[in-house]
Design a protein around this motif. Structure first.
Motif, mmCIF file in Angstrom:
data_model
loop_
_atom_site.group_PDB
_atom_site.id
_atom_site.type_symbol
_atom_site.label_atom_id
_atom_site.label_comp_id
_atom_site.label_asym_id
_atom_site.label_seq_id
_atom_site.Cartn_x
_atom_site.Cartn_y
_atom_site.Cartn_z
ATOM 1 N N THR A 16 0.828 -1.205 0.000
ATOM 2 C CA THR A 16 0.000 0.000 0.000
ATOM 3 C C THR A 16 0.861 1.253 0.000
ATOM 4 N N LYS A 34 -8.402 2.188 -8.033
ATOM 5 C CA LYS A 34 -7.155 1.856 -7.341
ATOM 6 C C LYS A 34 -7.238 2.274 -5.874
ATOM 7 N N PHE A 37 -9.380 -0.210 -3.931
ATOM 8 C CA PHE A 37 -8.692 -1.462 -3.623
ATOM 9 C C PHE A 37 -7.615 -1.272 -2.563
ATOM 10 N N LEU A 40 -9.374 -1.306 0.650
ATOM 11 C CA LEU A 40 -9.721 -2.677 1.030
ATOM 12 C C LEU A 40 -8.519 -3.400 1.643
#
Length: 52
Positions: A16, A34, A37, A40
């Protein structure tokens, strides 16, 4: 904390931060999908930490 969970947490954080850095420096294009995600991944890392 189990080794598998620790590994997943560190890999998630590293991936990340790498993508966020690349987006901030302009090396990676930004998109809402993006960002979703990445959120997430962060949510999964927080969930793993809270369950332990």
């Amino acid at each position: 904390m189990p080794t598998g969970t620790s590994y997943a947490v560190w890999v998630g954080i590293g991936a990340t931060l790498t993508v966020v850095y690349a987006m901030l420096t302009g090396q990676e294009p930004f998109s809402l999908l993006k960002a979703l995600f990445l959120a997430l991944i962060i949510g999964g890392v927080v969930g793993l930490k809270l369950l332990d």
